[in-house]
Scaffold this active site. Structure first.
Site, PDB file in Angstrom:
ATOM      1  N   HIS A 205       7.278  37.376 -11.085  1.00 11.10           N
ATOM      2  CA  HIS A 205       6.917  37.966  -9.801  1.00 11.10           C
ATOM      3  C   HIS A 205       6.069  39.224  -9.925  1.00 11.10           C
ATOM      4  O   HIS A 205       5.374  39.600  -8.987  1.00 11.10           O
ATOM      5  CB  HIS A 205       8.158  38.189  -8.950  1.00 11.10           C
ATOM      6  CG  HIS A 205       8.664  36.897  -8.411  1.00 11.10           C
ATOM      7  ND1 HIS A 205       9.563  36.128  -9.097  1.00 11.10           N
ATOM      8  CD2 HIS A 205       8.333  36.196  -7.306  1.00 11.10           C
ATOM      9  CE1 HIS A 205       9.776  35.020  -8.424  1.00 11.10           C
ATOM     10  NE2 HIS A 205       9.044  35.028  -7.330  1.00 11.10           N
ATOM     11  N   GLU A 450      11.837  23.094  -5.638  1.00 15.04           N
ATOM     12  CA  GLU A 450      11.524  23.866  -6.847  1.00 15.04           C
ATOM     13  C   GLU A 450      12.571  23.680  -7.939  1.00 15.04           C
ATOM     14  O   GLU A 450      12.488  24.275  -9.002  1.00 15.04           O
ATOM     15  CB  GLU A 450      11.329  25.348  -6.516  1.00 15.04           C
ATOM     16  CG  GLU A 450      12.465  25.990  -5.747  1.00 15.04           C
ATOM     17  CD  GLU A 450      12.166  27.432  -5.344  1.00 15.04           C
ATOM     18  OE1 GLU A 450      11.202  28.019  -5.841  1.00 15.04           O
ATOM     19  OE2 GLU A 450      12.930  27.969  -4.524  1.00 15.04           O
ATOM     20  N   ASP A 474       8.823  27.713 -10.059  1.00 16.56           N
ATOM     21  CA  ASP A 474      10.184  27.426 -10.529  1.00 16.56           C
ATOM     22  C   ASP A 474      10.327  25.977 -10.980  1.00 16.56           C
ATOM     23  O   ASP A 474      11.065  25.688 -11.918  1.00 16.56           O
ATOM     24  CB  ASP A 474      11.208  27.739  -9.427  1.00 16.56           C
ATOM     25  CG  ASP A 474      11.529  29.230  -9.403  1.00 16.56           C
ATOM     26  OD1 ASP A 474      11.710  29.810 -10.489  1.00 16.56           O
ATOM     27  OD2 ASP A 474      11.574  29.809  -8.309  1.00 16.56           O
ATOM     28  N   CYS A 521       3.163  25.799  -2.576  1.00 12.20           N
ATOM     29  CA  CYS A 521       2.917  27.249  -2.539  1.00 12.20           C
ATOM     30  C   CYS A 521       3.143  27.933  -3.885  1.00 12.20           C
ATOM     31  O   CYS A 521       3.227  29.151  -3.951  1.00 12.20           O
ATOM     32  CB  CYS A 521       3.755  27.910  -1.450  1.00 12.20           C
ATOM     33  SG  CYS A 521       5.519  27.623  -1.643  1.00 12.20           S
TER      34      CYS A 521
HETATM   35  C1  PEP Z   1       7.771  28.897  -6.678  1.00 15.76           C
HETATM   36  O1  PEP Z   1       8.814  28.919  -7.322  1.00 15.76           O
HETATM   37  O2  PEP Z   1       6.792  28.172  -6.978  1.00 15.76           O
HETATM   38  C2  PEP Z   1       7.606  29.755  -5.487  1.00 15.76           C
HETATM   39  C3  PEP Z   1       6.575  29.634  -4.688  1.00 15.76           C
HETATM   40  O3  PEP Z   1       8.542  30.703  -5.253  1.00 15.76           O
HETATM   41  P1  PEP Z   1       8.701  32.042  -6.110  1.00 15.76           P
HETATM   42  O4  PEP Z   1       7.464  32.187  -6.961  1.00 15.76           O
HETATM   43  O5  PEP Z   1       8.851  33.161  -5.149  1.00 15.76           O
HETATM   44  O6  PEP Z   1       9.927  31.812  -6.917  1.00 15.76           O
HETATM   45 MG    MG Z   2      10.593  29.867  -6.538  1.00 10.57          MG
END
Ligand code: PEP
Ligand code: MG
Length: 591
Positions: A205, A450, A474, A521
């Site tokens: 993140h 995910e 994920d 996403c």
């Molecule tokens: C993902 O896991 O692809 C996602 C969009 O959520 P995050 O990156 O916030 O875990």
């Molecule tokens: Mg995620």
């Protein structure tokens, strides 16, 4: 640009890492000492003194509450331990009430016109030194207590208001051992030009936050902090994953030119903002924005985003030691919904845990041997229903101001979706009874795909979900058992692995069979190399960091849908990752 094999000029050091956020930054180094608190020091104006004294009083109150909480927790320990810790905490409490420490700090703020953090720092240094000078072992041990209480106060003060990067000279490059997503969220692109750290993977993140802020960044740079000093000239090349310390003239000149070229390219891309997001043969694909922070809204609009495909609400919980209430969350969501001017918003409930722990939630977590597999995301919300109910209420209230969908992170079984839906209906009934406006019918409730199990059982999930959003970050992590934030295994992290692609394909098919919308996403949505493959697999909504949107649109507009679908089918027949990459390169080469 200089090639790898040529010798760097005298004094220039070149370090390699993971280029996680594209762009080039050039500026003076600012080193973040990770082990020690960096105490900011500044002279107050006369008019600021009263406010600073009030801030200190507030920090004292907070620190007292934290210690009282610790005392309650300690009371469940075996009697002798509870007693000993109890005495210690009592001593800490008394140091926070009318003590010499408190009076000393107050004096330094009012007469010395010192900011509160520095006043505490100087007072505890003076006090602990005076204890130590007495040469008594008991009093020397008390000096350690004074320092502990002092650093609790400084931490509290810094979490409340202190912006660690707000006093840096403009254009600084932050170098650190590790930066959390919350640290990164505090970086103001007007001050910080880019950053690099020793730890951190490309899909964590912190990397996502860097992309969202548009800050060039290189993570996982071994040896970064050796031999570099504050103020040294640094280049961060977030594209190639290089950091140059004290670059030579030729390197500097080449990178200044590169910066200029990138600026020109960005300007050219801007022309695409108002053009349709569609393939050459007219298939429309919704290009949406992932938002990390409310300040990303103007960037999303400028890039021509069709809406927000993923609003990560974690920002509400960062850099604070209390929890945001319903009203605060509602106001934040409302301003985003209104800011997006009627475009649809997909707001995700809190996805905290694993690598993204918010300090405010400390009490809700027990240490877990495997945080990524533990109590996180929707699991936490179901265990602590108050947390989730407050979010649902805020989201329902925000839905009165524009189209909003509610997205649940880390879903692995239909039971979880059903339980949240029940909860949502309960919250809606309470709000309705109080006459609170909200969308009617209630907002769609969807789930992230995910977890590999969720993708494989997507048919069942589709029966109880209004939409899907595939989270490839994920999904890749859990399918391949690669920690997305760990630079040591970053070379194995691969969304093109046939297993990941098959899960994407299966979930997309399940959504189609059930007639529900599906978006993607994860970070690959923002990488133009994947655009042809993803739309070829049938995905018609891609959500990404606003900074990537126009490059993806440029790619999309060159595509032929029929051909992309045929080639995606061919790619899906492959079992070898190398062959998949070659076919994808072919597809990208041909437009
Ligand atoms: C993902 O896991 O692809 C996602 C969009 O959520 P995050 O990156 O916030 O875990
Ligand atoms: Mg995620």
């Amino acid at each position: 640009m200089r090639t790898d094999r040529s010798k760097p000029p005298e004094g220039e050091r070149v370090l390699r890492g993971l280029g996680v956020s594209a762009g080039v930054a050039i500026g003076p180094a600012h080193l973040v000492e990770s082990r020690e608190l960096q105490v900011p020091e500044r002279q107050l104006a006369e008019s600021e003194v009263a406010g600073e004294a009030a801030r200190f009083a507030e920090a004292l109150e907070k620190a007292r509450r934290q210690i009282s909480k610790l005392k309650t927790k300690a009371s469940s320990l075996p009697v002798s331990a509870a007693e000993e810790i109890g005495f210690l905490l009592d001593a800490h409490l008394s140091m926070l009430t009318g003590s010499r420490l408190v009076r000393g700090v107050e004096r330094r703020i009012s007469s010395g016109r010192m900011n509160a953090e520095a006043a505490v720092h100087h007072e505890i240094t003076a006090l602990s030194q005076s204890f130590e000078r007495l040469g008594d072992a008991y009093l020397a041990a008390r000096a350690a207590d004074v320092r502990e209480v002092g650093s609790r106060l400084i931490r509290t003060l810094m979490q409340q208001r202190y912006q660690p990067f707000s006093t840096l000279p403009e254009g600084s490059i932050v170098l650190a051992e590790e930066l959390t997503p919350a640290d990164t969220a505090l970086m103001d692109p007007a001050r910080v030009a880019g950053f690099a750290s020793v730890l951190g993977g490309a899909e964590g993140h912190t990397a996502i936050m860097a992309r969202s802020l548009g800050l060039p960044a290189v993570l996982g740079v071994a040896g970064l902090l050796q031999g570099v000093r504050n103020g040294d000239m640094v280049i961060v090349d977030g594209i190639a994953g290089r950091v140059f310390v004290n670059p030579g003239e030729a390197t500097l000149a080449a990178y200044r030119k590169r910066q200029q070229d990138l600026r020109t390219e960005r300007e050219q891309l801007k022309r695409l903002a108002s053009l349709p997001a569609a393939t050459r043969d007219g298939t429309e694909v919704a290009l949406l924005a992932n938002l990390e922070l409310p300040r990303d809204v103007p960037g999303a609009l400028e890039a021509g985003a069709a809406g927000v495909g993923l609003l990560r609400t974690e920002f509400l919980y960062m850099n604070r030691d209390d929890l945001p209430g319903e009203d605060e969350q509602y106001e934040a969501l409302r301003s985003i919904v209104e800011g997006m001017g009627g475009r649809p918003i997909t707001a995700r409930t809190l996805d905290v845990g694993g690598e993204k722990l918010a300090s405010a939630l400390g009490d809700h977590f027990h240490p877990s041997a495997n945080p990524a597999l533990g109590l996180r995301a929707v699991r936490l919300g179901l265990k602590e229903p108050r947390l989730l109910e407050i979010q649902l209420a805020a989201m329902l209230r925000a839905s009165a101001h524009g189209p909003l969908r509610i997205l649940l992170p880390m879903i692995c079984s239909p039971v979880e979706v059903r339980r949240v839906r029940e909860m949502m209906h309960g919250v809606a009934a309470r709000l309705r009874a109080a006459g609170t406006p909200m969308a009617d019918p209630l907002p769609p409730l969807g789930c992230m795909i995910e977890i590999p199990g969720a993708a494989l059982a997507a048919d069942g999930l589709a029966l109880c979900s209004d939409f899907f959003a595939i989270g490839t970050n994920d999904l890749t992590q859990y399918t391949l058992a690669i920690d997305r934030g760990d630079e040591q295994v970053a070379y194995l992290y691969d969304p093109l692995h046939p297993a990941v692609l098959r899960l994407i394909q299966f979930a997309t098919g399940a959504a189609k069979r059930a007639g529900i919308p599906i978006s993607l996403c994860g970070e690959i949505a923002g990488d133009p190399r994947y655009t042809a493959l993803l739309v070829g697999l049938g995905i018609r909504e891609l959500s990404m960091s606003p900074g990537s949107l126009l490059a993806v649109k440029r790619r999309l507009r060159t595509l032929d849908m029929v051909e992309a679908t045929r080639r995606a089918g061919q790619i899906m027949e492959q079992t070898d990752r190398g062959r998949i990459a070659t076919l994808l390169d072919d597809l990208n080469g041909m437009g």
